[in-house]
Scaffold this motif. Structure first.
Motif, PDB file in Angstrom:
ATOM      1  N   TYR A 141      38.252  49.419   9.498  1.00 57.42           N
ATOM      2  CA  TYR A 141      38.590  48.296  10.369  1.00 57.42           C
ATOM      3  C   TYR A 141      40.090  48.109  10.484  1.00 57.42           C
ATOM      4  O   TYR A 141      40.621  47.884  11.568  1.00 57.42           O
ATOM      5  CB  TYR A 141      37.928  47.005   9.858  1.00 57.42           C
ATOM      6  CG  TYR A 141      36.495  46.874  10.286  1.00 57.42           C
ATOM      7  CD1 TYR A 141      36.175  46.471  11.581  1.00 57.42           C
ATOM      8  CD2 TYR A 141      35.457  47.187   9.418  1.00 57.42           C
ATOM      9  CE1 TYR A 141      34.865  46.362  11.992  1.00 57.42           C
ATOM     10  CE2 TYR A 141      34.138  47.088   9.816  1.00 57.42           C
ATOM     11  CZ  TYR A 141      33.837  46.682  11.102  1.00 57.42           C
ATOM     12  OH  TYR A 141      32.543  46.588  11.513  1.00 57.42           O
ATOM     13  N   GLU A 142      40.795  48.176   9.365  1.00 59.13           N
ATOM     14  CA  GLU A 142      42.233  47.900   9.389  1.00 59.13           C
ATOM     15  C   GLU A 142      43.016  48.982  10.131  1.00 59.13           C
ATOM     16  O   GLU A 142      44.092  48.716  10.651  1.00 59.13           O
ATOM     17  CB  GLU A 142      42.764  47.751   7.962  1.00 59.13           C
ATOM     18  CG  GLU A 142      42.276  46.490   7.271  1.00 59.13           C
ATOM     19  CD  GLU A 142      43.032  46.179   5.989  1.00 59.13           C
ATOM     20  OE1 GLU A 142      43.227  44.996   5.720  1.00 59.13           O
ATOM     21  OE2 GLU A 142      43.420  47.127   5.283  1.00 59.13           O
ATOM     22  N   GLU A 199      37.852  34.043   2.874  1.00 58.04           N
ATOM     23  CA  GLU A 199      39.005  34.909   3.113  1.00 58.04           C
ATOM     24  C   GLU A 199      39.382  35.682   1.855  1.00 58.04           C
ATOM     25  O   GLU A 199      39.768  36.846   1.910  1.00 58.04           O
ATOM     26  CB  GLU A 199      40.187  34.060   3.578  1.00 58.04           C
ATOM     27  CG  GLU A 199      41.495  34.831   3.719  1.00 58.04           C
ATOM     28  CD  GLU A 199      42.638  33.929   4.127  1.00 58.04           C
ATOM     29  OE1 GLU A 199      43.781  34.328   3.909  1.00 58.04           O
ATOM     30  OE2 GLU A 199      42.370  32.839   4.669  1.00 58.04           O
ATOM     31  N   VAL A 206      36.834  48.672   4.762  1.00 60.89           N
ATOM     32  CA  VAL A 206      38.064  47.928   5.037  1.00 60.89           C
ATOM     33  C   VAL A 206      39.054  48.795   5.805  1.00 60.89           C
ATOM     34  O   VAL A 206      39.634  48.386   6.805  1.00 60.89           O
ATOM     35  CB  VAL A 206      38.705  47.434   3.724  1.00 60.89           C
ATOM     36  CG1 VAL A 206      40.060  46.782   4.001  1.00 60.89           C
ATOM     37  CG2 VAL A 206      37.794  46.429   3.036  1.00 60.89           C
ATOM     38  N   THR A 227      28.823  43.824   3.654  1.00 62.75           N
ATOM     39  CA  THR A 227      30.275  43.908   3.524  1.00 62.75           C
ATOM     40  C   THR A 227      30.924  44.064   4.892  1.00 62.75           C
ATOM     41  O   THR A 227      31.912  43.411   5.213  1.00 62.75           O
ATOM     42  CB  THR A 227      30.665  45.104   2.624  1.00 62.75           C
ATOM     43  OG1 THR A 227      30.024  44.967   1.366  1.00 62.75           O
ATOM     44  CG2 THR A 227      32.165  45.154   2.409  1.00 62.75           C
ATOM     45  N   LYS A 228      30.349  44.930   5.704  1.00 65.24           N
ATOM     46  CA  LYS A 228      30.888  45.168   7.049  1.00 65.24           C
ATOM     47  C   LYS A 228      30.870  43.892   7.872  1.00 65.24           C
ATOM     48  O   LYS A 228      31.820  43.569   8.576  1.00 65.24           O
ATOM     49  CB  LYS A 228      30.063  46.258   7.739  1.00 65.24           C
ATOM     50  CG  LYS A 228      30.528  46.629   9.138  1.00 65.24           C
ATOM     51  CD  LYS A 228      29.797  45.877  10.240  1.00 65.24           C
ATOM     52  CE  LYS A 228      28.327  46.224  10.253  1.00 65.24           C
ATOM     53  NZ  LYS A 228      27.632  45.563  11.385  1.00 65.24           N
ATOM     54  N   LEU A 288      30.965  40.777   6.868  1.00 65.95           N
ATOM     55  CA  LEU A 288      31.968  39.833   6.388  1.00 65.95           C
ATOM     56  C   LEU A 288      33.350  40.210   6.901  1.00 65.95           C
ATOM     57  O   LEU A 288      34.098  39.380   7.413  1.00 65.95           O
ATOM     58  CB  LEU A 288      31.968  39.819   4.857  1.00 65.95           C
ATOM     59  CG  LEU A 288      33.004  38.895   4.220  1.00 65.95           C
ATOM     60  CD1 LEU A 288      32.592  37.443   4.348  1.00 65.95           C
ATOM     61  CD2 LEU A 288      33.199  39.253   2.762  1.00 65.95           C
ATOM     62  N   ILE A 289      33.694  41.490   6.770  1.00 60.99           N
ATOM     63  CA  ILE A 289      35.011  41.954   7.194  1.00 60.99           C
ATOM     64  C   ILE A 289      35.163  41.822   8.708  1.00 60.99           C
ATOM     65  O   ILE A 289      36.202  41.383   9.203  1.00 60.99           O
ATOM     66  CB  ILE A 289      35.230  43.419   6.756  1.00 60.99           C
ATOM     67  CG1 ILE A 289      35.272  43.493   5.231  1.00 60.99           C
ATOM     68  CG2 ILE A 289      36.523  43.975   7.343  1.00 60.99           C
ATOM     69  CD1 ILE A 289      35.237  44.901   4.696  1.00 60.99           C
ATOM     70  N   ARG A 298      40.163  44.436  -0.266  1.00 61.50           N
ATOM     71  CA  ARG A 298      41.390  45.174   0.008  1.00 61.50           C
ATOM     72  C   ARG A 298      42.108  45.522  -1.291  1.00 61.50           C
ATOM     73  O   ARG A 298      42.746  46.565  -1.413  1.00 61.50           O
ATOM     74  CB  ARG A 298      42.325  44.333   0.885  1.00 61.50           C
ATOM     75  CG  ARG A 298      41.902  44.224   2.337  1.00 61.50           C
ATOM     76  CD  ARG A 298      42.780  43.211   3.063  1.00 61.50           C
ATOM     77  NE  ARG A 298      42.500  43.176   4.495  1.00 61.50           N
ATOM     78  CZ  ARG A 298      42.819  42.166   5.290  1.00 61.50           C
ATOM     79  NH1 ARG A 298      43.413  41.106   4.777  1.00 61.50           N
ATOM     80  NH2 ARG A 298      42.543  42.216   6.571  1.00 61.50           N
ATOM     81  N   PHE A 316      35.887  38.242   9.584  1.00 64.16           N
ATOM     82  CA  PHE A 316      37.233  37.840   9.197  1.00 64.16           C
ATOM     83  C   PHE A 316      38.282  38.435  10.130  1.00 64.16           C
ATOM     84  O   PHE A 316      39.184  37.747  10.606  1.00 64.16           O
ATOM     85  CB  PHE A 316      37.514  38.268   7.758  1.00 64.16           C
ATOM     86  CG  PHE A 316      38.897  37.912   7.278  1.00 64.16           C
ATOM     87  CD1 PHE A 316      39.274  36.600   7.146  1.00 64.16           C
ATOM     88  CD2 PHE A 316      39.809  38.906   6.968  1.00 64.16           C
ATOM     89  CE1 PHE A 316      40.546  36.255   6.705  1.00 64.16           C
ATOM     90  CE2 PHE A 316      41.078  38.584   6.526  1.00 64.16           C
ATOM     91  CZ  PHE A 316      41.442  37.249   6.400  1.00 64.16           C
ATOM     92  N   VAL A 342      37.495  39.035   1.267  1.00 61.76           N
ATOM     93  CA  VAL A 342      38.034  40.182   1.994  1.00 61.76           C
ATOM     94  C   VAL A 342      39.298  40.692   1.319  1.00 61.76           C
ATOM     95  O   VAL A 342      39.496  41.891   1.162  1.00 61.76           O
ATOM     96  CB  VAL A 342      38.329  39.809   3.464  1.00 61.76           C
ATOM     97  CG1 VAL A 342      38.926  40.998   4.209  1.00 61.76           C
ATOM     98  CG2 VAL A 342      37.052  39.349   4.148  1.00 61.76           C
ATOM     99  N   GLN A 343      40.151  39.772   0.891  1.00 63.23           N
ATOM    100  CA  GLN A 343      41.368  40.185   0.194  1.00 63.23           C
ATOM    101  C   GLN A 343      41.042  40.927  -1.098  1.00 63.23           C
ATOM    102  O   GLN A 343      41.731  41.869  -1.474  1.00 63.23           O
ATOM    103  CB  GLN A 343      42.238  38.961  -0.104  1.00 63.23           C
ATOM    104  CG  GLN A 343      42.845  38.327   1.137  1.00 63.23           C
ATOM    105  CD  GLN A 343      43.763  37.163   0.797  1.00 63.23           C
ATOM    106  OE1 GLN A 343      44.286  37.079  -0.298  1.00 63.23           O
ATOM    107  NE2 GLN A 343      43.945  36.264   1.740  1.00 63.23           N
TER     108      GLN A 343
END
Length: 231
Positions: free
Chosen positions: A221-222, A93, A218, A135-136, A138-139, A100, A142, A96-97
């Protein structure tokens, strides 16, 4: 003459820093310019030593790597500093943070020497660390587990609002970046030149306030522009 990449090592394990230093200093195009045992020291050294890339351990006593990364990415004077997060766990986790927070990507501490050196060069060049697909993935995992930032802090809405500044082509390219495609692969898919894709990517980064491709993923997705797949 090739410019030397100035590398800062931030890890509370002195033995690990020593091993990384020997490896990095053995390369003609890079040099260790400082060592930090906690995040606060890493931020100070990033400023004083004009580091290009910081290898940052996530877990350190006192100021951890995540807080240090946020500080670095928020400082306009350190806009050229790229942070590579070092982690013991590939799916975490905190990874990912850290993305960000502004990190260029992540790398496992058990990576091969060539992987580590390659990651430093990639990050120094301003590209996303490791493959965009890694990276994609993993995100996506999560966020699919409920890690979306759409939890009342307004992040999703803020990202969605900024997406309105993008042209249709820039949004299209952003979707492809979030899908893990390289510039060459996007160019082939959209029947344009890789240089044109790079221009769209750079403009999207500028409009969205992203430091690199990892942050574009990121944001995609967000904001809800791209939805994670649940296998």
């Amino acid at each position: 003459m090739t410019a030397v990449i100035r590398v800062l090592l931030a890890d509370d394990q002195a033995l690990l820093r020593s091993a990384f230093k020997i490896l990095v200093d053995s390369e003609p195009d890079m040099q260790v310019v400082g060592e930090a045992s906690d995040g606060a020291e890493a931020v100070a050294l990033a400023r004083s030593e004009r580091a290009d890339v910081v290898l940052m351990d996530i877990r350190m006593p006192g100021t951890d790597g995540l807080a240090a990364t946020r500080t670095i990415s928020a400082d306009p004077d350190l806009a050229g500093v790229r942070v590579v997060m070092l982690t013991t766990f590939e799916v975490d986790e905190y990874v990912v943070q850290s993305l960000r927070a502004g990190a260029s990507g992540f790398l496992g501490k058990g990576s091969e020497p060539d992987e580590l050196l390659g990651a430093i060069r990639v990050a120094a060049a301003g590209e996303a660390l490791l493959s965009p697909a890694a990276t994609k993935g993993l995100i996506a995992k999560f966020l699919a587990q409920g890690g979306s930032s759409d939890d009342g802090d307004g992040t999703r809405g803020a990202h969605a609002e900024r997406l309105r500044a993008l042209t249709g082509r820039e949004r299209e390219v952003l979707v492809q970046v979030a899908g893990g495609l390289s510039n060459d692969e996007i160019a082939e898919r959209l029947t344009v030149s890789p240089l044109t894709v790079k221009t769209h990517v750079n403009r999207a980064m500028a409009k969205l306030g992203a430091r690199d491709r990892a942050q574009l993923v990121v944001i995609a997705y967000e904001s809800g522009l791209v939805r994670p797949r649940v296998d």
